[in-house]
Design a protein around this motif. Structure first.
Motif, PDB file in Angstrom:
ATOM      1  N   SER A  19       0.911  -1.050   0.000  1.00 45.48           N
ATOM      2  CA  SER A  19      -0.056  -0.029   0.010  1.00 45.48           C
ATOM      3  C   SER A  19       0.992   1.153   0.124  1.00 45.48           C
ATOM      4  N   ARG A  58      -4.764   6.525  -2.025  1.00 47.32           N
ATOM      5  CA  ARG A  58      -4.262   5.127  -1.474  1.00 47.32           C
ATOM      6  C   ARG A  58      -3.986   4.344  -2.770  1.00 47.32           C
ATOM      7  N   THR A  60      -3.146   0.469  -3.787  1.00 51.81           N
ATOM      8  CA  THR A  60      -2.814  -0.926  -3.622  1.00 51.81           C
ATOM      9  C   THR A  60      -2.238  -1.440  -4.523  1.00 51.81           C
ATOM     10  N   THR A 174      -2.631   1.391   7.171  1.00 55.45           N
ATOM     11  CA  THR A 174      -2.395   0.804   5.889  1.00 55.45           C
ATOM     12  C   THR A 174      -1.379   1.237   5.045  1.00 55.45           C
TER      13      THR A 174
END
Length: 174
Positions: A19, A58, A60, A174
């Motif tokens: 992440s 974010r 991923t 995260t």
């Protein structure tokens, strides 16, 4: 007499989930992707979504490679100007999920077995055509892989997967 040394163990190639928390600015995605490309990593899936605050996003990223090489990539990504932090979540306690849409050629006489497979995996039929079906499924990547493998004999015509989404459990970031 010369001692024979064993060959160094080669670390197996595995799948990694990273992440990357970034400032939401144009060009950040390209700079992050270039770090992976320069180090010879193929990005298998990439999901970008807004953060809690609109000024952050974010990413991923799922890729495969050796852990020691990936550690270097994560460190290089973390040094980029608009990157707040980058974390390799491989082996971490995190919640992971993925979504897939599967379109099948499905004449009426084949729908019952297809829908039985869908029901077993808790997939949902989201579109019925005269000779096709679109099924939606979510869950861990392994569940989606098994579902798709069981449907392959029924003639898949399209497949779209979201890529892995993950979030660290508990109070961890995260």
């Amino acid at each position: 007499m010369t001692a024979v040394r064993p060959a160094p163990a080669v670390e197996p190639i595995g799948t990694h989930a990273i992440s990357v928390f970034v400032n939401n600015k144009p060009g950040v995605l390209v700079r992050v992707a270039l770090v992976f490309a320069r180090r010879g990593f193929n990005i298998e899936s990439l999901v970008v979504s807004p953060g809690v605050e609109d000024r952050f996003s974010r990413m991923t990223i799922t890729c495969s490679g050796r852990k020691e090489d990936l550690d270097q990539v994560v460190k290089q990504v973390a040094k980029l100007v608009d990157v707040v932090h980058a974390i390799d979540h491989t082996g971490d306690d995190s919640y992971e999920t993925e979504i897939a849409l599967v379109k099948l050629f499905a004449p009426l006489d084949q729908r019952t077995p297809i829908l039985q497979v869908a029901e077993h995996f808790k997939a949902k039929a989201v579109d019925y055509g005269s000779d096709s079906l679109i099924l939606q499924i979510h869950g861990p990547s392994e569940k989606l892989d098994a579902f798709i493998d069981l449907l392959r004999p029924f003639k898949l015509s399209e497949l779209v997967r979201s890529g892995k989404l993950l979030m660290a459990r508990g109070a961890r970031v995260t």
